[in-house]
Design an enzyme around this catalytic site. Structure first.
Site, PDB file in Angstrom:
ATOM      1  N   ASN A 243       0.819  -1.198   0.034  1.00 13.59           N
ATOM      2  CA  ASN A 243       0.187   0.064  -0.101  1.00 13.59           C
ATOM      3  C   ASN A 243       0.880   1.315  -0.145  1.00 13.59           C
ATOM      4  O   ASN A 243       1.824   1.391   0.768  1.00 13.59           O
ATOM      5  CB  ASN A 243      -0.887   0.070   1.352  1.00 13.59           C
ATOM      6  CG  ASN A 243      -1.977   1.078   1.164  1.00 13.59           C
ATOM      7  OD1 ASN A 243      -1.968   1.835   0.343  1.00 13.59           O
ATOM      8  ND2 ASN A 243      -2.732   1.308   2.126  1.00 13.59           N
TER       9      ASN A 243
ATOM     10  N   GLY B 163      -4.707  -2.782   8.737  1.00 10.38           N
ATOM     11  CA  GLY B 163      -5.273  -4.140   8.471  1.00 10.38           C
ATOM     12  C   GLY B 163      -4.389  -5.390   8.796  1.00 10.38           C
ATOM     13  O   GLY B 163      -3.121  -5.312   9.269  1.00 10.38           O
TER      14      GLY B 163
ATOM     15  N   GLU C  66      -1.618  -8.249   8.501  1.00  8.69           N
ATOM     16  CA  GLU C  66      -0.516  -7.937   7.693  1.00  8.69           C
ATOM     17  C   GLU C  66       0.397  -9.258   7.915  1.00  8.69           C
ATOM     18  O   GLU C  66       0.375  -9.803   9.023  1.00  8.69           O
ATOM     19  CB  GLU C  66       0.541  -6.838   8.249  1.00  8.69           C
ATOM     20  CG  GLU C  66      -0.296  -5.593   8.331  1.00  8.69           C
ATOM     21  CD  GLU C  66       0.672  -4.384   8.664  1.00  8.69           C
ATOM     22  OE1 GLU C  66       1.726  -4.624   9.254  1.00  8.69           O
ATOM     23  OE2 GLU C  66       0.510  -3.199   8.148  1.00  8.69           O
TER      24      GLU C  66
END
Length: 1040
Positions: free
Chosen positions: A147, A348, A350
C-alpha cells in the site's frame, strides 16, 4: 443493476457464485455490494466518478435499499439513525493492508460533513474534522510493499453531534504507532510521509533555517530505493499538510516547532558512534562526527555536552545511590451527553516476509475486531432469534475467540508471558521468551514452533528455530522472535529524558514530562504490549456501546493495479472475513427486524384502521396492518417484542406503499393548501381592485381638470397676445408720426440756414473742401493701417496695399520704419547665448550660402556644440579632465586613411586655442593642433561632409601632415573654427577654400582629393576610394 446488489438475494448461493458476482460488479466499476446492512468495498486502485456532490445529494435522506449499493447509503443510514433515533453509531472498517480502509473512512467523514447543518461555527468544525486526516496521514502513514499510503497506526475518531445533528467536535484516539519504522524500513518501503514531504515541499529559506538539504541520500533514516512513489506528489502534500495544520488550530510558532522536531529526527539518524576502551577495561561509545549533533542541539535548544553525555552514559539508581555507566555502541544506537458517531480506521491484517512485534500487535487487534464482528453479526443475531421465540436452525461458523485467548489470556497468553519475561530479573533474551512459549503453548492447536515438544513440527523446515507461527483467522503468520523483548520494554533511559527536558524547545519539554527532575518516578513503566492490550480492551468496550455499521474492505490484487481481479486472493479474504457465513445467517434468518412501536408508527398510514391513531397494543396494531396489506405469512414472523421480515422484497413493498401513501397525503395537503392560497389570493385581488379603482377615478378626474385648466390658459394667452399686439401697432404708428415730423422740421431748418449763409462761403469753398477731403482721406488711411498691420515677426514680408497713388512715398517709408522698429523689438528679446547662436548662423550664411550644397539642410538645425556631453558622460571623464580649456565643440568625426579611403572614428574637440583628436573607445588623445598652426580649411561644393585641415608648414603639428576628416556637422565645425580663429589674438584669419578639387599634404606626399557626382550606392552614402598614390576620389550621390 450489474449482478446482484445484495448477496442475500444471490441465487444459487455458493462460494464460486459469490466470487463471480463480486468480479462481475468490479469489472463494471460497481465496487460496493451489500450483505444485508453490511457493505463490501472493493479497492478500485483509481478514481471513480461516484463520489461527487451530486451523488451526495442522491443518497441524502434515502432508504438504505432504495438505491444501488454505495458507502454513502451506509453513512446516511448511520447519520439519520443518530440524528432521528438518538442511537450512538460506530462504523467499523476492516480489511487487509491496502484494501482501502483509510479512503473509506475519508468518504464517510466527507459525506457526514456534507449532509449535516450549515453555519460559520459548524463549517469550521467540519473543516477541522476533515483537515485532521492530512496531518495524521503525514505523521502516521507510509509506503509499504502492499500500500502506497498504509496506516502505520490505528485511528478511532468519535464525532460528537448536538440535538440537531450538527457536529460539535471530535476526539481522536490512536493506537500503536510503528515507531521502529523511523530508524529502519524493510526493502521496498519508506519512512513516514512527513520526512519526504518536508524535504520536497519546503522552501529553500525554510530548509536553511532547519539546517536541511533536499537530497534524500544525505539522511540515514530515509530509504532511497523507494523514495519516489508514482502518483504521490510530496511537495504538494507538504503544502496541504501545512494548510491543514493551520485549519486544525496550530499556530505559526507551533508549526515551526513541529518542523524543527522532524528535522532533529533526521539529524539524529546521521549520528554514528565508535567504540573505545577505558582505562579500567570497560567499553564505551563516542560520537564520530559531531557536526550533526551540533546542528540538532541548535534546533532543540540543548547544550551539546548534555546531549552527548546522555547518548553515551546512563544512570542506574538503586535506593539512595546513583551509578553512571557508559553505553556500548549497540545500546547507544538502539535506544534513540452528546450524540456520538465513531469511525474506526485501523491497520489491516499484515503478513510480510519478516513479521515482528509490530505485526503481532496489529494482527492481535484485527483478531479482536473479527471477534466483535462475529459476536454482533453471527452469534448475537442467532441468539436474538432464540430470545424472541423465532424458530431457528443453528448455523456453524468459526469463532476466533480461541486465538484471542492464546494471545491475551492473563496467565498463559503470549502477551502475559512476554510481560513476565520483561519483568523477570536476570538475563532476559528473545530465546528465553521463545523457550517459555514452547513450554506453555506447545499443545495449543493454533501455535506452531520447531522447538516445541510437538513432534509434528520438528522436521518442518519452513519454520526456523528462532520463529513461531500462529494460525490466525486470516491465515498462518510466521513471527521472528528477535526484538520482541526490547520492543515490548520500549524503555527510554532517564538520562535522555532529562536531557530532552532541559531543552529550550517548548514542544520537546511537553513530549518528555518524565524528564522533570522534580517528578522522578522509579517505578517501571508499563510495557508496550500491556498498554496496547488495555487500549484495545477500552476500544472494544466503546464499540459495544454503539450501534455497529460494517464496511468490509477487500483487496482485488496484490499489484495495486486497476482492472485486475485475482480470484484466489479475493476468495481467501472472503473466507477469513466470514462473509459466506454472514450471507447464510442473513438468508436463513430475517433481513429486517423492528420493535412493534416504531414499526406501527412508520407504517400505520397504510391501513384505515390504524390511521391516524391506534389505541390498542402495538403488536395488535402491527398484526391488523399486516393482515390488511395481505403480506404472505411466510414472509414475516412475530417475536416477543419485534416483528421480523424475512425478505428485503417485503420491506421494499412496505416502503413503496408508504411512499405512495405519502405522495397521496402530500397531494391532499397540496390541494387544501392550493385552495386556501387561491381564496386568499382572490380576496386580496378583490380588495386590491377596489383600491385601484378608487385611485384610478381620482387620477382620471385630476387629469380631466388639468386638461380643462390647460385649455383655458391657452385661450387666455391668445386673447392677451392679440390685445398686446394691437396696442403695440398703435404705439409704433404714433412713434413713426413723431419721427416724420422731426425729420421734415430738420430739413426745413437746414434749407433756411443754407439760404441765409450761402453768400458767406462761396469765396473759399474750393480750397476748404479740398483740405477737408485730404484730411479725411489721411485720417481714414491711418486708422485703416492701424487695424491691418502685419505680425511682429521680422521674416513676415506682408504689408497692406496703398489705397491712393499719391500716398506711395509715405506708404513705402512707413513700411521701412515699421520693419526697423519690429526688428529692434525682436532683437531686444535675445539673450547673449541666443545672440551668439544667430551670429554663428549669420557667419555660416556668409561663408557657405550659395557655395556649399550641404548648407540649406543645416539652416534649420541648431548648433549644439557639445554633442557628446563630455562633461556629464562618465565614459569621457578622463578625457574631460585632460582638457585645460573650455570645450566649444565635441563631436565624433571620421579620420580618412589615405591608403584605402576608409574612415576611423575619432573624437573632435575644439577649444579657444586648439583642435584635439582623441580615440573614441579609450578617450586617449591622438593629436592636438594649436589654432595658429591652422592655415586653411578645404571643403567641396557638394553635399558631403568631408573637410581638410591644412597645417602651417614647418610647425610641430605638421609632422604627420594635414587631416582629412568627415563629419555630419561640417557646417557647424567650419563656422566655429572660423569664429574661434578670428577671435584668437595670435592667429591670422582662417581661410575657407570651397572647391571640388584640392590638395592635402600627407607626411611627405601631396594627394589630390577630387569630388565627383555619382549614382547612389550603399544607401545614398558618400564613398571614398583610392585611385592611385596621388588621387583620392570621393563619390557624392546626386540629389533630386
Amino acid at each position: 443493476m450489474i449482478g446482484v446488489g445484495d448477496m442475500v438475494l444471490l441465487e444459487p448461493l455458493s462460494e464460486d457464485s459469490f466470487i463471480e458476482n463480486l468480479r462481475n460488479r468490479f469489472d463494471h466499476n460497481e465496487i460496493y455490494t451489500y450483505i444485508g446492512s453490511v457493505v463490501i468495498s472493493m479497492n478500485p486502485y483509481r478514481s471513480l466518478p461516484i463520489f461527487n456532490p451530486d451523488k451526495v445529494e442522491e443518497y441524502r435522506n434515502r432508504n438504505f435499499y432504495e438505491l444501488s449499493p454505495h458507502i454513502y447509503a451506509l453513512a446516511d443510514e448511520a447519520y439519520r439513525s443518530l440524528r432521528d433515533q438518538d442511537k450512538d453509531q460506530c462504523i467499523l472498517i476492516t480489511g487487509e493492508s491496502g484494501a482501502g480502509k483509510t479512503e473509506a473512512s475519508k468518504l464517510v467523514m466527507s459525506y457526514v460533513a456534507a449532509v449535516c447543518g450549515k453555519g460559520q461555527e459548524v463549517n469550521k468544525v467540519k473543516e477541522q474534522l476533515l483537515q485532521s486526516n492530512p496531518v495524521l496521514e503525514a505523521f502516521g502513514n507510509a509506503k509499504t510493499v502492499r500500500n502506497d499510503n498504509s496506516s502505520r497506526f490505528g485511528k478511532y475518531m468519535d464525532i460528537e453531534f448536538d440535538f440537531k445533528g450538527d457536529p460539535l467536535g471530535g476526539v481522536i484516539s490512536n493506537y500503536l504507532l510503528e515507531k521502529s519504522r523511523v530508524v529502519k524500513q524493510p526493502r521496498g518501503e519508506r519512512n513516514f510521509h512527513v520526512f519526504y514531504q518536508l524535504l520536497s515541499g519546503a522552501s529553500d529559506d525554510t530548509l536553511k533555517k532547519l539546517k536541511l538539504d533536499r537530497d534524500f541520500s544525505k539522511y540515514n533514516y530515509l530509504s532511497l530505493d523507494s523514495a519516489a512513489v508514482n502518483g504521490l506528489d510530496d511537495a504538494a502534500n507538504f503544502r496541504t499538510v501545512k494548510n491543514a495544520m493551520q485549519i486544525v488550530g496550530f499556530m505559526e510558532d507551533e508549526v515551526q516547532s513541529v518542523l524543527e522536531l522532524v528535522a532533529a529526527v533526521l539529524k539524529l539518524g546521521n549520528i554514528e558512534f565508535k567504540p573505545e576502551s577505558r582505562c579500567n577495561g570497560t567499553d564505551e561509545s563516542r560520537i564520530k562526527d559531531k557536526n550533526d549533533l551540533k546542528e540538532m542541539c541548535e534546533l532543540l535548544g540543548i547544550e551539546q555536552s548534555v546531549l552527548e553525555r546522555a547518548f553515551s552514559y546512563r544512570t542506574v539508581e538503586a535506593k539512595l545511590e546513583k551509578v553512571s555507566t557508559t553505553l556500548n555502541v549497540a545500546q547507544a544506537q538502539t535506544k534513540a451527553r452528546h450524540k456520538v458517531m465513531g469511525v474506526l480506521d485501523i491497520y489491516g491484517f499484515e503478513i510480510f516476509e519478516e513479521n515482528s512485534f509490530e505485526q503481532f500487535i496489529i494482527n492481535y487487534c484485527n483478531e479482536k475486531l473479527q471477534q466483535i464482528f462475529i459476536e454482533l453479526t453471527l452469534r448475537e443475531e442467532q441468539e436474538e432469534y432464540i430470545r424472541e421465540g423465532i424458530e431457528w436452525t443453528n448455523i456453524e461458523y468459526f469463532n476466533n475467540a480461541i486465538i484471542c485467548d492464546l494471545i491475551e489470556n492473563h496467565q498463559s497468553g503470549i502477551l502475559a508471558m512476554l510481560d513476565e519475561e520483561c519483568l523477570r530479573p536476570g538475563t532476559v533474551t528473545d530465546e528465553t521468551f521463545l523457550d517459555k512459549l514452547n513450554t506453555i503453548c506447545a499443545e495449543h492447536q493454533h501455535f506452531e514452533s520447531r522447538l516445541s515438544k510437538n513432534s509434528k513440527y520438528i522436521t518442518d523446515h519452513s519454520l526456523p528455530h528462532t520463529c513461531f507461527r500462529i494460525q490466525h483467522y486470516a491465515g498462518k503468520v510466521l513471527y521472528r522472535a528477535e526484538g520482541f523483548v526490547d520492543k515490548n520494554n520500549d524503555l527510554l533511559y532517564r538520562d535522555l529524558s532529562q536531557a530532552m527536558y532541559k531543552a529550550n524547545h517548548s514542544l520537546i519539554k511537553q513530549l518528555f514530562p518524565e524528564g522533570n527532575p522534580a517528578k522522578v518516578n522509579l517505578k517501571r513503566p508499563p510495557t508496550a504490549g500491556f498498554q496496547f492490550k488495555a487500549s484495545v480492551g477500552t476500544l472494544m468496550r466503546n464499540l459495544q456501546t454503539k450501534n455497529p455499521n460494517y464496511i468490509r474492505c477487500i483487496k482485488p490484487n496484490d499489484k495495486k493495479a486497476s482492472h485486475i481481479f485475482t480470484d484466489s486472493l479475493v476468495c481467501h479474504q472472503v473466507r477469513y472475513l466470514g462473509l459466506m457465513e454472514n450471507v447464510r445467517v442473513r438468508r436463513a434468518g430475517y433481513a429486517f427486524r423492528q420493535a412493534y412501536e416504531p414499526c406501527l408508527e412508520r407504517y400505520k398510514m397504510l391501513c384505515k384502521r390504524t390511521w391516524p391513531h391506534w389505541s390498542g397494543p402495538a403488536r395488535e396494531g402491527v398484526e391488523v396492518l399486516m393482515a390488511d396489506l395481505k403480506v404472505p405469512a411466510e414472509e414475516f414472523s412475530y417475536g416477543r417484542s419485534k416483528i421480523f421480515i424475512r425478505n428485503p422484497r417485503s420491506l421494499f413493498f412496505l416502503e413503496e406503499r408508504r411512499r405512495q401513501c405519502l405522495q397521496n397525503l402530500a397531494t391532499l395537503i397540496q390541494k387544501i393548501y392550493r385552495g386556501w392560497k387561491c381564496r386568499t389570493h382572490f380576496l386580496l385581488l378583490k380588495k386590491s381592485q377596489i383600491v385601484v379603482s378608487a385611485w384610478y377615478r381620482r387620477y382620471a378626474q385630476q387629469k380631466k381638470y388639468k386638461k380643462i385648466k390647460s385649455a383655458t390658459t391657452v385661450v387666455q394667452s391668445y386673447t392677451r397676445g392679440w390685445q398686446a399686439r394691437k396696442l403695440l401697432r398703435e404705439l409704433k404708428y404714433q412713434k413713426r408720426c413723431k419721427e416724420a415730423v422731426t425729420t421734415i422740421a430738420a430739413f426745413w431748418h437746414g434749407t433756411q440756414v443754407r439760404r441765409e449763409y450761402r453768400k458767406f462761403f462761396r469765396a473759399n469753398a474750393g480750397k476748404k473742401i479740398y483740405d477737408f477731403t485730404i484730411q479725411r482721406i489721411m485720417q481714414k488711411y491711418f486708422l485703416g493701417l492701424k487695424s491691418t498691420l502685419p505680425s511682429m515677426s521680422p521674416i513676415d514680408k506682408s504689408w497692406p496695399a496703398r489705397p491712393y497713388l499719391f500716398l506711395d512715398g509715405v506708404h513705402t517709408e512707413l513700411r521701412t520704419v515699421f520693419h526697423h522698429w519690429r526688428c529692434k523689438k525682436y532683437r531686444s528679446q535675445f539673450t547673449e547665448e541666443k545672440k551668439a547662436v544667430y551670429e554663428e548662423k549669420l557667419e555660416a550664411s556668409e561663408i557657405f550660402k550659395d557655395k556649399k550644397a550641404l548648407y540649406p539642410s543645416s539652416v534649420s538645425q541648431p548648433f549644439r556644440g557639445d554633442y557628446l556631453e563630455i562633461s556629464k558622460n562618465p565614459k569621457y571623464q578622463k578625457l574631460n579632465s585632460a582638457m585645460e580649456e573650455k570645450v566649444l565643440l565635441a563631436d565624433v568625426v571620421n579620420k580618412i586613411n589615405r591608403a584605402n579611403g576608409k574612415g576611423t572614428a575619432r573624437i573632435f574637440l575644439l577649444t579657444k586655442n586648439s583642435v584635439v583628436l582623441a580615440d573614441q573607445k579609450t578617450g586617449q588623445v591622438k593629436a592636438s593642433v594649436p589654432l595658429p598652426d591652422l592655415t586653411s580649411v578645404s571643403v567641396s561644393t557638394q553635399s558631403d561632409g568631408f573637410f581638410a585641415l591644412k597645417l602651417k608648414e614647418g610647425s610641430a603639428s605638421a609632422i604627420k601632415g594635414d587631416f582629412l576628416l568627415s563629419s555630419e556637422h561640417l557646417i557647424e565645425i567650419i563656422t566655429k573654427l572660423h569664429r574661434t580663429g578670428a577671435t584668437a589674438a595670435d592667429s591670422e584669419q582662417l581661410n575657407i577654400d570651397i572647391s571640388d578639387e584640392f590638395l592635402v599634404q600627407f607626411k611627405h606626399d601631396k594627394v589630390c582629393v577630387k569630388f565627383i557626382q555619382g549614382a547612389p550606392k550603399n544607401g545614398n552614402s558618400v564613398s571614398c576610394k583610392r585611385k592611385n598614390n596621388r588621387l583620392l576620389e570621393v563619390s557624392v550621390p546626386t540629389t533630386a
